[in-house]
Write a protein that holds these residues in place. Structure first.
Motif, PDB file in Angstrom:
ATOM      1  N   GLN A 189       0.874  -0.825   0.415  1.00 44.54           N
ATOM      2  CA  GLN A 189      -0.085  -0.259  -0.028  1.00 44.54           C
ATOM      3  C   GLN A 189       0.580   1.167   0.383  1.00 44.54           C
ATOM      4  N   GLU A 190       0.203   2.821  -0.540  1.00 43.76           N
ATOM      5  CA  GLU A 190       1.055   4.197   0.171  1.00 43.76           C
ATOM      6  C   GLU A 190       0.262   4.130   0.793  1.00 43.76           C
ATOM      7  N   GLY A 191       1.261   5.053   1.123  1.00 41.41           N
ATOM      8  CA  GLY A 191       1.042   5.455   2.600  1.00 41.41           C
ATOM      9  C   GLY A 191       2.072   5.785   4.058  1.00 41.41           C
ATOM     10  N   SER A 192       2.641   3.969   3.860  1.00 44.67           N
ATOM     11  CA  SER A 192       3.116   3.860   4.960  1.00 44.67           C
ATOM     12  C   SER A 192       4.078   4.407   5.108  1.00 44.67           C
ATOM     13  N   THR A 193       4.384   4.793   6.331  1.00 46.54           N
ATOM     14  CA  THR A 193       5.737   5.104   6.481  1.00 46.54           C
ATOM     15  C   THR A 193       6.852   3.700   6.760  1.00 46.54           C
ATOM     16  N   VAL A 194       6.101   2.471   6.277  1.00 47.51           N
ATOM     17  CA  VAL A 194       7.128   1.187   6.233  1.00 47.51           C
ATOM     18  C   VAL A 194       8.101   1.216   4.830  1.00 47.51           C
ATOM     19  N   GLY A 195       9.197   0.941   5.016  1.00 50.04           N
ATOM     20  CA  GLY A 195      10.027   0.877   3.542  1.00 50.04           C
ATOM     21  C   GLY A 195       9.753  -0.785   3.698  1.00 50.04           C
ATOM     22  N   ALA A 196      10.564  -1.256   4.577  1.00 51.34           N
ATOM     23  CA  ALA A 196      10.973  -2.733   3.834  1.00 51.34           C
ATOM     24  C   ALA A 196      11.409  -3.274   5.594  1.00 51.34           C
ATOM     25  N   ILE A 197      10.693  -4.631   6.397  1.00 49.54           N
ATOM     26  CA  ILE A 197      11.575  -5.408   7.432  1.00 49.54           C
ATOM     27  C   ILE A 197      12.089  -6.701   6.804  1.00 49.54           C
ATOM     28  N   TYR A 206      -5.102  10.673  16.246  1.00 45.33           N
ATOM     29  CA  TYR A 206      -5.245   9.971  15.631  1.00 45.33           C
ATOM     30  C   TYR A 206      -3.354   9.612  15.247  1.00 45.33           C
ATOM     31  N   ALA A 207      -2.914   8.267  15.141  1.00 50.87           N
ATOM     32  CA  ALA A 207      -1.954   7.426  15.269  1.00 50.87           C
ATOM     33  C   ALA A 207      -1.883   6.192  14.191  1.00 50.87           C
ATOM     34  N   GLY A 208      -0.784   6.667  13.316  1.00 50.47           N
ATOM     35  CA  GLY A 208       0.384   5.520  13.359  1.00 50.47           C
ATOM     36  C   GLY A 208       1.322   5.061  12.419  1.00 50.47           C
ATOM     37  N   ALA A 209       1.745   3.781  11.462  1.00 47.46           N
ATOM     38  CA  ALA A 209       3.058   3.900  10.980  1.00 47.46           C
ATOM     39  C   ALA A 209       2.669   4.258   9.280  1.00 47.46           C
ATOM     40  N   VAL A 210       1.928   6.020   9.276  1.00 48.61           N
ATOM     41  CA  VAL A 210       0.973   6.600   7.953  1.00 48.61           C
ATOM     42  C   VAL A 210       1.523   7.391   7.794  1.00 48.61           C
ATOM     43  N   THR A 211       1.290   8.073   6.858  1.00 49.23           N
ATOM     44  CA  THR A 211       2.172   9.462   6.774  1.00 49.23           C
ATOM     45  C   THR A 211       1.265  10.314   6.772  1.00 49.23           C
TER      46      THR A 211
END
Length: 410
Positions: free
Chosen positions: A232-240, A393-398
């Protein structure tokens, strides 16, 4: 380094075996509150410092996940290094106090209620900075974790029915009794590579790409690299990236890099590891002479709930009672209503929190939308929007994703 099966992309929807594997791999759940969940998601970890590129048999992503799930290692000991860099400003130790308060643990020590050795407060230190841990396990009834800090040591020991926490700096001991049939004591935050791997694998669904991305050597052992990426687009996670021991299937090391690029947000991995049975004496503990011992049932009852319609003053966690999660997959956002009109408290309101609100506000970005106005606080991975009418509102998103979520909630 040529990737192994780099085109082998797998999602949970492609096989029940993969779903079953993830459920087994996540059998040890790490309980955390809203922001703690975000911190745990962040902390899925480390930039792999390769000391070799072993030649191992090819394996698919599904086979590697199954290898983790089927791993039956119950006896091990070693040293774990944790490095966390969220890009937070230096708050002079204030952030540690806030995390302790949100975890619900006393952690007050001699000058207040509770005990400095209470693990619910002590282990929140792992969510920031650099830490060295010594870990040992011998089945479900015996585990030990020691946090080494500046010639001081904090140890959490589970031996049979007894759970001990010992803080050498304050010479305080915290003791509780595990219920019959209990496995290892639950921790407020993940602490070992397996803890982080379990959290990562729970995120694998049809919004996720999973591939095998080559091999590495970690703590002198050959390992495969499992790479987990959001679709998905919009996540601040690149890769794990999870380094999985080729022989035992045990997670050895992890890397989480942000979508914005740069160094890993959190590094967690073994620097030394052995799969031989630890000495039984490793899990023995007797409170040192002169130590203050606090029993769990003496640590203080929880504060009384406020009257209906009234918020308890100074209790930041009360507003999280109405927690909801909106969105799906990597774009999930936790939201709750603090009931505090006017957003962050200012110097003229909110008592002791007034100065804190003004101080924190200086680090945020002011935003506006259909929801009204508010402040977005950003780290390298987790972002949070606090609106002027008290919603969070909180999360690993932009930042844009948070504003859209707040607008959609109107």
């Amino acid at each position: 380094m040529a990737p192994i099966d780099s085109d082998d992309s797998t999602t949970a929807g492609e096989g029940e075996e993969l779903r079953a594997g993830r459920r087994k791999a996540a059998r040890y759940v790490v309980p955390v509150a809203v922001m703690g969940v975000a911190a745990a998601t962040i902390g899925l970890v480390p930039a792999l410092a390769d000391s070799g590129d072993p030649d191992l048999p090819k394996i698919t992503a599904e086979q590697l996940i199954e290898k983790i799930a089927k791993s039956d290692v119950e006896q091990l000991s070693g040293t774990v290094r944790i490095n966390t860099d969220l890009g937070l400003p230096d708050l002079g130790g204030l952030e540690s106090g806030l995390m302790s308060g949100m975890s619900g643990g006393p952690g007050s020590g001699e000058d207040g209620e509770g005990s400095a050795a209470d693990p619910s407060a002590k282990l929140t230190e792992l969510v920031s900075g650099s830490h060295t841990l010594r870990v040992a396990a011998d089945g479900p009834d015996r585990q030990k974790l020691s946090l080494m800090e500046n010639a001081a040591e904090y140890s959490l020991i589970h031996n049979g029915k007894d759970v001990w926490g010992y803080d050498s700096q304050s010479n305080e001991v915290y003791h509780s009794t595990a219920p019959d049939g209990a496995e290892r004591p639950e921790k407020e935050v993940p602490a070992t590579p397996k803890d982080f791997a379990d959290q990562a694998l729970k995120s694998v669904d049809d919004t996720t790409s999973v591939t095998v991305g080559g091999t590495a050597q970690v703590a002198g052992r050959d390992a495969y690299r499992l790479v987990v990426e959001p679709k998905q687009e919009g996540s601040t996670v690149g890769a794990i990236t999870v380094a999985v021991d080729a022989e035992t299937g045990t997670p050895l090391k992890f890397t989480l890099t942000p979508a914005s690029g740069g160094a890993a947000v959190v590094d967690v991995g073994f620097t030394k590891v052995s799969f031989t049975k630890p000495d039984a004496s490793t899990f023995d503990f007797t409170p040192p002479a002169g130590a203050k011992v606090t029993e769990a049932d003496e640590a203080g009852a929880p504060a009384e709930a406020p009257e209906p319609g009234r918020k308890a003053e100074g209790d930041l966690a009360k507003g999280m009672d109405g927690l909801k999660v909106i969105g799906e997959g990597w774009n999930s956002i936790a939201t709750f209503d603090t009931g505090a009109q006017g957003g962050l408290p200012t110097g003229s309101t909110g008592g002791d929190l007034g100065g804190l609100g003004g101080f924190l506000g200086s680090f945020g970005d002011q935003v506006k939308g259909d929801f009204g106005s508010g402040t977005v606080f950003k780290t390298r991975l987790v972002n949070a929007l606090i609106t002027d009418d008290g919603k969070v509102y909180a999360g690993a998103v932009t930042k844009d994703a948070l504003v859209k979520a707040a607008d959609a909630a109107q």
